[in-house]
Design a protein around this motif. Structure first.
Motif, PDB file in Angstrom:
ATOM      1  N   GLY A 154      26.210  46.565  30.727  1.00 46.72           N
ATOM      2  CA  GLY A 154      25.015  46.229  30.286  1.00 46.72           C
ATOM      3  C   GLY A 154      23.893  45.900  31.325  1.00 46.72           C
ATOM      4  O   GLY A 154      22.692  46.607  31.455  1.00 46.72           O
ATOM      5  N   LEU A 155      24.009  45.101  32.351  1.00 43.98           N
ATOM      6  CA  LEU A 155      23.062  44.911  33.376  1.00 43.98           C
ATOM      7  C   LEU A 155      22.947  45.821  34.143  1.00 43.98           C
ATOM      8  O   LEU A 155      21.687  45.993  34.939  1.00 43.98           O
ATOM      9  N   CYS A 156      23.750  46.752  34.636  1.00 52.07           N
ATOM     10  CA  CYS A 156      23.892  47.728  35.257  1.00 52.07           C
ATOM     11  C   CYS A 156      23.337  48.937  34.924  1.00 52.07           C
ATOM     12  O   CYS A 156      22.406  49.779  35.561  1.00 52.07           O
ATOM     13  N   GLY A 157      23.822  49.500  33.616  1.00 55.61           N
ATOM     14  CA  GLY A 157      23.447  51.114  32.946  1.00 55.61           C
ATOM     15  C   GLY A 157      24.064  52.050  33.643  1.00 55.61           C
ATOM     16  O   GLY A 157      23.703  53.069  33.072  1.00 55.61           O
ATOM     17  N   VAL A 158      24.904  51.848  34.108  1.00 56.63           N
ATOM     18  CA  VAL A 158      25.589  53.046  34.834  1.00 56.63           C
ATOM     19  C   VAL A 158      27.057  52.756  34.835  1.00 56.63           C
ATOM     20  O   VAL A 158      27.786  51.708  34.451  1.00 56.63           O
ATOM     21  N   HIS A 159      28.232  53.645  34.833  1.00 56.11           N
ATOM     22  CA  HIS A 159      29.422  53.697  34.626  1.00 56.11           C
ATOM     23  C   HIS A 159      30.104  52.940  35.848  1.00 56.11           C
ATOM     24  O   HIS A 159      29.684  52.995  37.170  1.00 56.11           O
ATOM     25  N   ARG A 160      31.283  52.224  35.642  1.00 57.18           N
ATOM     26  CA  ARG A 160      31.739  51.549  36.574  1.00 57.18           C
ATOM     27  C   ARG A 160      32.610  52.475  37.599  1.00 57.18           C
ATOM     28  O   ARG A 160      32.807  53.714  37.495  1.00 57.18           O
ATOM     29  N   ASP A 161      32.680  51.978  38.775  1.00 60.32           N
ATOM     30  CA  ASP A 161      33.739  52.734  39.773  1.00 60.32           C
ATOM     31  C   ASP A 161      35.003  52.136  39.673  1.00 60.32           C
ATOM     32  O   ASP A 161      35.442  50.709  39.640  1.00 60.32           O
ATOM     33  N   ARG A 162      36.052  52.820  39.680  1.00 63.53           N
ATOM     34  CA  ARG A 162      37.598  52.577  39.613  1.00 63.53           C
ATOM     35  C   ARG A 162      37.798  52.142  40.928  1.00 63.53           C
ATOM     36  O   ARG A 162      37.418  52.806  41.768  1.00 63.53           O
ATOM     37  N   LEU A 163      38.609  50.920  41.073  1.00 65.51           N
ATOM     38  CA  LEU A 163      38.969  50.478  42.478  1.00 65.51           C
ATOM     39  C   LEU A 163      40.483  50.431  42.572  1.00 65.51           C
ATOM     40  O   LEU A 163      41.449  50.207  41.558  1.00 65.51           O
ATOM     41  N   ARG A 164      41.133  51.093  43.269  1.00 67.32           N
ATOM     42  CA  ARG A 164      42.499  51.145  43.644  1.00 67.32           C
ATOM     43  C   ARG A 164      42.671  51.169  45.329  1.00 67.32           C
ATOM     44  O   ARG A 164      42.719  52.040  45.962  1.00 67.32           O
ATOM     45  N   ILE A 165      42.596  50.104  45.846  1.00 68.20           N
ATOM     46  CA  ILE A 165      42.641  49.777  47.439  1.00 68.20           C
ATOM     47  C   ILE A 165      43.880  49.482  48.105  1.00 68.20           C
ATOM     48  O   ILE A 165      44.335  48.246  47.546  1.00 68.20           O
ATOM     49  N   HIS A 166      44.454  50.205  48.700  1.00 68.87           N
ATOM     50  CA  HIS A 166      45.359  49.573  49.820  1.00 68.87           C
ATOM     51  C   HIS A 166      44.956  48.985  50.909  1.00 68.87           C
ATOM     52  O   HIS A 166      44.483  49.806  51.734  1.00 68.87           O
ATOM     53  N   GLU A 167      45.385  47.582  51.158  1.00 67.37           N
ATOM     54  CA  GLU A 167      44.787  46.989  52.373  1.00 67.37           C
ATOM     55  C   GLU A 167      45.786  46.576  53.121  1.00 67.37           C
ATOM     56  O   GLU A 167      46.492  45.872  52.735  1.00 67.37           O
ATOM     57  N   LEU A 168      45.804  46.866  54.298  1.00 60.55           N
ATOM     58  CA  LEU A 168      46.767  46.330  55.446  1.00 60.55           C
ATOM     59  C   LEU A 168      46.088  45.299  56.264  1.00 60.55           C
ATOM     60  O   LEU A 168      44.922  45.560  56.971  1.00 60.55           O
ATOM     61  N   CYS A 169      46.567  44.407  56.774  1.00 64.59           N
ATOM     62  CA  CYS A 169      46.077  43.193  57.527  1.00 64.59           C
ATOM     63  C   CYS A 169      47.017  43.337  58.720  1.00 64.59           C
ATOM     64  O   CYS A 169      48.029  43.017  58.991  1.00 64.59           O
ATOM     65  N   VAL A 214      42.298  42.722  62.137  1.00 62.59           N
ATOM     66  CA  VAL A 214      41.647  43.747  61.463  1.00 62.59           C
ATOM     67  C   VAL A 214      41.992  44.213  60.288  1.00 62.59           C
ATOM     68  O   VAL A 214      43.429  44.062  59.813  1.00 62.59           O
ATOM     69  N   ARG A 215      41.326  45.091  59.180  1.00 65.11           N
ATOM     70  CA  ARG A 215      42.098  45.287  57.990  1.00 65.11           C
ATOM     71  C   ARG A 215      41.697  46.757  57.836  1.00 65.11           C
ATOM     72  O   ARG A 215      40.858  47.413  58.145  1.00 65.11           O
ATOM     73  N   LEU A 216      42.721  47.612  57.590  1.00 67.31           N
ATOM     74  CA  LEU A 216      42.589  48.862  57.146  1.00 67.31           C
ATOM     75  C   LEU A 216      42.652  49.115  55.623  1.00 67.31           C
ATOM     76  O   LEU A 216      43.548  48.578  55.014  1.00 67.31           O
ATOM     77  N   LEU A 217      41.713  49.843  55.271  1.00 73.26           N
ATOM     78  CA  LEU A 217      41.438  50.067  53.812  1.00 73.26           C
ATOM     79  C   LEU A 217      41.710  51.322  53.326  1.00 73.26           C
ATOM     80  O   LEU A 217      41.021  52.440  53.965  1.00 73.26           O
ATOM     81  N   CYS A 218      42.576  51.967  52.418  1.00 69.86           N
ATOM     82  CA  CYS A 218      42.667  53.015  52.021  1.00 69.86           C
ATOM     83  C   CYS A 218      42.333  53.261  50.601  1.00 69.86           C
ATOM     84  O   CYS A 218      43.028  52.534  50.072  1.00 69.86           O
ATOM     85  N   ASP A 219      41.451  54.154  50.333  1.00 66.79           N
ATOM     86  CA  ASP A 219      41.057  54.201  48.786  1.00 66.79           C
ATOM     87  C   ASP A 219      41.678  55.257  48.291  1.00 66.79           C
ATOM     88  O   ASP A 219      41.208  56.378  48.483  1.00 66.79           O
ATOM     89  N   LEU A 220      42.528  54.768  47.383  1.00 63.29           N
ATOM     90  CA  LEU A 220      43.601  55.685  46.542  1.00 63.29           C
ATOM     91  C   LEU A 220      42.857  56.515  45.469  1.00 63.29           C
ATOM     92  O   LEU A 220      43.357  57.279  44.749  1.00 63.29           O
ATOM     93  N   GLU A 221      41.639  56.042  45.109  1.00 65.29           N
ATOM     94  CA  GLU A 221      41.010  56.564  43.963  1.00 65.29           C
ATOM     95  C   GLU A 221      40.439  57.992  44.272  1.00 65.29           C
ATOM     96  O   GLU A 221      39.946  58.604  43.436  1.00 65.29           O
ATOM     97  N   GLN A 222      40.153  58.169  45.557  1.00 68.86           N
ATOM     98  CA  GLN A 222      39.667  59.475  45.991  1.00 68.86           C
ATOM     99  C   GLN A 222      40.580  60.618  46.018  1.00 68.86           C
ATOM    100  O   GLN A 222      41.871  60.425  45.868  1.00 68.86           O
ATOM    101  N   SER A 223      40.249  61.925  45.892  1.00 61.23           N
ATOM    102  CA  SER A 223      41.112  62.839  45.709  1.00 61.23           C
ATOM    103  C   SER A 223      41.970  62.979  46.880  1.00 61.23           C
ATOM    104  O   SER A 223      43.094  63.412  46.898  1.00 61.23           O
ATOM    105  N   GLU A 224      41.238  62.823  48.045  1.00 65.16           N
ATOM    106  CA  GLU A 224      41.827  62.890  49.266  1.00 65.16           C
ATOM    107  C   GLU A 224      41.628  61.252  49.951  1.00 65.16           C
ATOM    108  O   GLU A 224      40.389  61.100  50.256  1.00 65.16           O
TER     109      GLU A 224
END
Length: 205
Positions: free
Chosen positions: A11-26, A40-50
């Motif tokens: 309601g506050l944003c007015g747009v659809h949410r983004d789904r999160l699925r992040i593989h994080e390696l410290c 350092v942290r390596l983050l892999c966004d698994l929600e992307q097609s690639e």
């Protein structure tokens, strides 16, 4: 109250949410890489097609009288997009894997005096190395809610004020504060959640 919180943010944003699925390696440096250890942290966004990779370095929080007077944590952060070869590169440099986790949830983005991101996620641990499909909740039934915004040395006080002000919108369901400062769910959260859920999120906010 995760569903109610999602309705409130929608309601506050007015747009659809983004789904999160992040593989994080410290990754942490070993002694032969310098007298001061680094992380350092390596983050892999698994929600992307690639799946896409990001490397992030988070510094310590600013200190002093000014830092004590603001209600949010301010840290230096450097971030860059990298290729999927990044993990192999850091291993070759001498970094070692300290821990890895999987963040699963959703995020909303706002422009209310600052570019604010609200993420709601569960933190999952790996039972086997890099086995994201077998991850299990670290704290079953609990969600981590984070409100973040980028700032510069010239405007961080204004951004901090914008973040603090925005957090007041969420007060029907929870209080947010600096990390390591206990707050939690507000006493009226159950009633507020029931109200939001009863009308299917149709309340004008």
């Amino acid at each position: 109250h995760v569903e109610a919180l999602e309705i409130l943010l929608q309601g506050l944003c007015g747009v659809h949410r983004d789904r999160l699925r992040i593989h994080e390696l410290c990754l942490k440096s070993v002694p032969n890489l310098g007298s001061v250890s680094s992380e350092v942290r390596l983050l892999c966004d698994l929600e992307q097609s690639e799946p896409t990779w990001t490397v992030r370095h988070i510094g310590g929080a600013i200190k002093g009288a000014g830092a004590e007077q603001i209600s949010v944590l301010v840290r230096n952060m450097a971030e860059s997009k990298v290729s999927k070869m990044a993990l192999r590169l850091f291993y070759a440099l001498g970094y070692k894997l300290d821990r890895e986790l999987l963040r699963v949830g959703f995020a909303f983005h706002f422009n209310k005096g600052a570019h604010i991101t609200v993420s709601v996620s569960s933190i999952n641990k790996m039972l086997k190395l890099h086995a994201t499909d077998e991850a299990v909740p670290l704290t079953p039934g609990l969600q981590l809610v984070e409100v973040t915004a980028p700032a510069s040395p010239e405007n961080y006080t204004e951004v901090a004020a914008a973040v603090s002000s925005f957090c007041e919108y969420l007060a029907p369901l929870l209080h947010l504060s600096k990390p390591n400062v206990p707050t939690g769910v507000v006493p009226t959260a159950a009633a507020a959640a029931a109200s939001l859920m009863s009308d299917g999120g149709g309340t004008t906010l």
